[in-house]
Design a protein around this motif. Structure first.
Motif, mmCIF file in Angstrom:
data_model
loop_
_atom_site.group_PDB
_atom_site.id
_atom_site.type_symbol
_atom_site.label_atom_id
_atom_site.label_comp_id
_atom_site.label_asym_id
_atom_site.label_seq_id
_atom_site.Cartn_x
_atom_site.Cartn_y
_atom_site.Cartn_z
ATOM 1 N N THR A 19 0.807 -1.232 0.000
ATOM 2 C CA THR A 19 0.000 0.000 0.000
ATOM 3 C C THR A 19 0.830 1.267 0.000
ATOM 4 O O THR A 19 0.258 2.365 0.026
ATOM 5 C CB THR A 19 -0.926 0.021 1.231
ATOM 6 O OG1 THR A 19 -0.133 -0.073 2.434
ATOM 7 C CG2 THR A 19 -1.921 -1.130 1.194
ATOM 8 N N SER A 288 0.771 0.738 10.469
ATOM 9 C CA SER A 288 -0.023 0.975 9.265
ATOM 10 C C SER A 288 -1.456 0.503 9.488
ATOM 11 O O SER A 288 -1.698 -0.467 10.221
ATOM 12 C CB SER A 288 0.584 0.224 8.075
ATOM 13 O OG SER A 288 1.901 0.646 7.825
ATOM 14 N N SER A 290 -5.516 -0.205 7.677
ATOM 15 C CA SER A 290 -6.128 -0.714 6.454
ATOM 16 C C SER A 290 -6.471 0.434 5.511
ATOM 17 O O SER A 290 -6.570 1.600 5.925
ATOM 18 C CB SER A 290 -7.404 -1.488 6.789
ATOM 19 O OG SER A 290 -8.393 -0.612 7.314
ATOM 20 N N ASN A 291 -6.642 0.102 4.240
ATOM 21 C CA ASN A 291 -7.059 1.121 3.271
ATOM 22 C C ASN A 291 -8.367 1.772 3.686
ATOM 23 O O ASN A 291 -8.584 2.971 3.455
ATOM 24 C CB ASN A 291 -7.216 0.482 1.886
ATOM 25 C CG ASN A 291 -5.881 0.134 1.259
ATOM 26 O OD1 ASN A 291 -4.860 0.734 1.588
ATOM 27 N ND2 ASN A 291 -5.876 -0.849 0.362
ATOM 28 N N GLU A 292 -9.251 0.994 4.301
ATOM 29 C CA GLU A 292 -10.554 1.515 4.700
ATOM 30 C C GLU A 292 -10.414 2.587 5.783
ATOM 31 O O GLU A 292 -11.195 3.536 5.835
ATOM 32 C CB GLU A 292 -11.452 0.379 5.210
ATOM 33 C CG GLU A 292 -11.881 -0.621 4.142
ATOM 34 C CD GLU A 292 -10.775 -1.584 3.741
ATOM 35 O OE1 GLU A 292 -9.766 -1.687 4.493
ATOM 36 O OE2 GLU A 292 -10.894 -2.224 2.686
ATOM 37 N N ASP A 293 -9.409 2.437 6.648
ATOM 38 C CA ASP A 293 -9.242 3.377 7.757
ATOM 39 C C ASP A 293 -8.260 4.498 7.460
ATOM 40 O O ASP A 293 -8.202 5.495 8.192
ATOM 41 C CB ASP A 293 -8.760 2.633 9.005
ATOM 42 C CG ASP A 293 -9.820 1.710 9.587
ATOM 43 O OD1 ASP A 293 -11.012 1.910 9.272
ATOM 44 O OD2 ASP A 293 -9.454 0.796 10.345
#
Length: 410
Positions: A19, A288, A290-293
């Motif tokens: 990511t 790191s 998640s992409n959602e957070d």
């Protein structure tokens, strides 16, 4: 042949689900090209960056990992746990050898992604020997030779890197760079013909907008409402020079203002930074998310930070800027005034700039932004408008598709 139906072989050290760095862009480009009717085969490594350890569930000698219509072939290579310059070279060369002995299919166009420079160089040798009639493009996210000089590397090593890099780019039928400043380096320092250089900006690759309930997110993260939170998200490597942020937090400890510096992510300098920050109250490290957070965490901060090592100016345009702009929070850049990052900030009018390596100036600027909510909101809106106007994903991938289709041998 028209662009539709063309077969593209993409060779990249980094790819989704990583990511950070260039992985999200390579992933989205591959998917976007498939959506535009092209066939895409990606040769890549197992996900390992920025942690420098292969993620759980991966690590097979070879693995096919198709996603969203993209054929993804992963190859095991040497991944050093503590990546010194020599170990990183060995890692890139080992991946290059895996690329050299793998099957590329019968591509109409080959796209090499740099970084990684040395694996791309090995792949270029194979391309010229075994695919002599196939056009090759190089997509440049970082310029190694400039970085070797700016981070204080050995001058002889930097000269060797420059010769290798110049050969790679001159051997390509086209070079795509992410900023006008990179194009200048290509033509004036590395000897690439201007007609072979294309500027295609990176785009805002993180979707969604932050939740409106910043208070809940701040409470979840343990950030007091009355504190000014300065967040640096992404890789913790040498070129980021994050000791400067720790020093700013150390100064904040003795001030009467509640300023919290947060370093979120991972990287080969993280352990060193954690040790350097022992006893400093005004800094925390966050894993790191998640992409959602991710966008919610960025949106919960008061100031979003880009910090670069003193002397770094031209080597890269931080990929985090695209996400920072989209989230609508003010950006604070502690970088060289003449560098690409500062230039981008002036173009976007999305933040403030202070000199690299000056922790007091960094702290003072953070306090000023935290105090002036009207100014901060204006800078945040400017960043969002710049992202919508200049950093549009659809336009960027369309540009890539046209550029790849235009490449011709010779």
């Amino acid at each position: 042949m028209t662009s539709e139906g063309r077969r593209i072989a993409v060779l990249s050290a980094h790819f989704s689900p990583e990511t950070t760095g260039n992985a999200p862009y390579v992933g989205r480009l591959a998917t976007g090209l498939v959506q535009r009717g092209l066939g895409v085969r990606v040769l890549t490594a197992h996900p390992h960056y920025p942690e420098w350890t292969i993620r759980e569930g991966y690590g097979q000698w070879s693995r096919r990992d198709d996603r969203d219509g993209v054929v993804v072939l992963r190859h095991l290579h040497y991944v050093p746990r503590s990546p010194s310059n020599l170990k990183r070279l060995a890692a890139e060369l080992s991946l290059g050898l895996r690329f050299a002995f793998s099957r590329w299919g019968k591509p109409d166009v080959i796209l090499l992604v740099s970084p990684a420079l040395f694996s791309s160089t090995v792949a270029m040798v194979k391309a010229r020997l075994l695919h002599p009639r196939t056009p090759v493009g190089v997509w440049v996210q970082d310029i190694y030779s400039v970085g070797a000089t700016e981070t204080g590397g050995n001058s002889t090593v930097a000269a060797v890197i420059k010769r290798i890099e110049a050969w790679l780019f001159r051997s390509a039928d086209g070079v795509s760079v992410i900023h006008d400043r990179f194009a200048t380096v290509m033509t004036t320092s590395l000897g690439v013909e201007p007609s072979r250089v294309e500027v295609i900006r990176n785009w805002t690759h993180v979707g969604g907008t932050p939740a409106q309930d910043r208070a809940s997110w701040r409470a979840t993260l343990g950030w007091p409402e009355d504190a000014t939170v300065v967040l640096h998200a992404g890789n913790m490597g040498v070129k980021q020079g994050l000791e400067n942020v720790v020093d700013a937090a150390r100064v904040a400890d003795s001030s009467d203002r509640d300023v919290r510096f947060v370093l979120m992510g991972d990287g080969n300098q993280k352990a060193t930074l954690v040790d350097y920050a022992k006893g400093v109250r005004s800094i925390t490290f966050l894993e790191s998310v998640s992409n959602e957070d991710f966008m919610n965490v960025l949106g919960a901060a008061d100031v979003l930070l880009v910090n670069e090592k003193l002397g770094v100016a031209e080597m890269s345009v931080p990929s985090k800027l695209t996400s920072y702009f989209k989230v609508g929070r003010p950006v604070l850049a502690a970088t060289a005034d003449e560098g690409a990052t500062a230039t981008e900030l002036r173009s976007s009018q999305a933040g403030e700039h202070v000199p690299a390596g000056d922790p007091r100036a960094l702290l003072d600027a953070a306090i000023a932004l935290g105090d002036d909510t009207v100014r901060s909101d204006t800078l945040g809106r400017n960043g969002q408008e710049f992202a919508a106007r200049v950093l549009d994903e659809t336009a960027a991938i369309d540009h890539h598709a046209r550029w790849l289709s235009s490449l011709r041998r010779g």
